[in-house]
Design an enzyme around this catalytic site. Sequence first.
Site, PDB file in Angstrom:
ATOM      1  N   TYR A  86       0.832  -1.491  -0.207  1.00  0.00           N
ATOM      2  CA  TYR A  86      -0.119  -0.323  -0.290  1.00  0.00           C
ATOM      3  C   TYR A  86       1.047   0.956  -0.460  1.00  0.00           C
ATOM      4  O   TYR A  86       0.432   2.054  -0.240  1.00  0.00           O
ATOM      5  CB  TYR A  86      -1.286  -0.100   1.290  1.00  0.00           C
ATOM      6  N   ASP A 105     -12.854  -9.120   4.730  1.00  0.00           N
ATOM      7  CA  ASP A 105     -13.281  -9.743   3.705  1.00  0.00           C
ATOM      8  C   ASP A 105     -14.126 -11.484   3.719  1.00  0.00           C
ATOM      9  O   ASP A 105     -14.841 -11.483   3.719  1.00  0.00           O
ATOM     10  CB  ASP A 105     -13.302  -9.417   2.079  1.00  0.00           C
ATOM     11  N   ASP A 123      -6.732  -6.966   4.108  1.00  0.00           N
ATOM     12  CA  ASP A 123      -7.216  -6.785   3.425  1.00  0.00           C
ATOM     13  C   ASP A 123      -8.400  -7.614   3.779  1.00  0.00           C
ATOM     14  O   ASP A 123      -9.817  -7.677   3.093  1.00  0.00           O
ATOM     15  CB  ASP A 123      -7.034  -5.531   2.447  1.00  0.00           C
ATOM     16  N   ASP A 183      -1.960 -19.121   2.316  1.00  0.00           N
ATOM     17  CA  ASP A 183      -3.034 -19.573   1.110  1.00  0.00           C
ATOM     18  C   ASP A 183      -3.571 -20.998   2.455  1.00  0.00           C
ATOM     19  O   ASP A 183      -4.714 -21.274   2.225  1.00  0.00           O
ATOM     20  CB  ASP A 183      -2.084 -20.387   0.358  1.00  0.00           C
ATOM     21  N   LYS A 201       3.745 -14.433   4.233  1.00  0.00           N
ATOM     22  CA  LYS A 201       4.094 -16.064   2.556  1.00  0.00           C
ATOM     23  C   LYS A 201       5.109 -15.914   2.569  1.00  0.00           C
ATOM     24  O   LYS A 201       5.620 -15.691   1.482  1.00  0.00           O
ATOM     25  CB  LYS A 201       3.433 -15.606   1.100  1.00  0.00           C
TER      26      LYS A 201
END
Length: 349
Positions: free
Chosen positions: A136, A247, A243, A219, A187
Amino acid sequence: MTRHSIAVIPGDGIGPEVVAAAEPVLIRAARRDGVDLEIERFPYGAEHYRQTGETLPNHAFARLEREFDAILVGALGDPRVPNNEHARDILLGLRFRLDLYVNFRPIRLLHPRLTPLKRAEAIDFVVFRENTEGPYVGRGRALHVGTPDEEQISEEVHTRRGVTRILEAAFRWADEHGRTRVTMCDKANAIPFHRIWGECFTAVGAQFPDIECEHRYIDALALELVRAPERFQLIVTNNLYGDIVSDLGAGLVGGLGLTPSANLHPGRPGLFEPVHGSAPPLSGKAVANPIATILTGALMLDALGHPESAERIEAAVQRVIADGPTTPDLGGSASTLDVAHAIEQAVDG
Ligand code: NAD
Ligand code: IPM
Ligand code: MN
């Protein structure tokens, strides 16, 4: 009477609708506890940008930084503004410039019928999303543009200071709220520079011997969140994965119409916004669920030092979810304002 000045940026799409519905609920709940919310609205958003070319002017930023106890945002994003540039300036601009490094996103199943999963066990975890770094930061460059060798290079930034402080905030919150496990996700198996997350996690975790430190790759975490969400208590992660995980979490507990969020820098005024966006297809139809914004207001009142008002709102929301009315996303046919009015009445009841 305690007084708080609140800056409100209704924004785009369903933002103005959910904010207009939520405001009276928050004002009513706070007043019952002797708290007066003094609201000033700011016009920044797509329409203002299209008319004036301004996203978030410096004079407004200066006021938002100094003159308010909290900022409440509806949503920003409009298909008429390509690349979402105004929203980046306003929303990401405020997060970055106010150094609101904690994006706190609680995911809680408020009624068993709301989860799409077959098993309806208790789902109750919080996402601590790092909010000032990662991809970001918008750093990068484009090479050989327009040729087959074109490269768009996007850099992610993870600083020791930045990673440490979000981890500390997460562990501190877990400790204060009786949570016994913190799950950190990255990750690092594919992205070498994610290793700093593991290093800092070990170091900060060691200061909290009563809290179990657990690591997942993003994952595998996504899989496990769908299979066994009830086992998670707190997930701390970088800006981008936070983020996405928020969701996904929203999807587990009834959707984006329900999930609140707070952008915080402990000790400073915060910025509060639902997890959802401006949902252009719902805009102007009075069908957006106002609950995410109302629960966001509860997070705001809690942060302002009024947990009793926050609890009053949460209890009222829970009652209305159980008994109705609800908006179409929850299977009902009520309007945004119908739901908000019902919650306002439940706040009194
Ligand atoms: P979105 O969150 O707006 O919508 C995703 C899905 O959730 C849609 O199906 C939508 O109908 C549903 N939904 C969202 N809010 C709802 C509500 N209150 N009640 C019922 N259903 C709701 O995400 P998107 O479609 O990817 O993005 C739309 C715009 O919003 C984009 O411009 C995006 O950049 C922006 N956005 C802004 C924010 C923010 O301001 N904090 C957050 C996310 C997305
Ligand atoms: C959110 C949104 C924003 C983000 C977008 C609109 C830039 O998705 O608040 O979750 O990615 O942080
Ligand atoms: Mn998002």
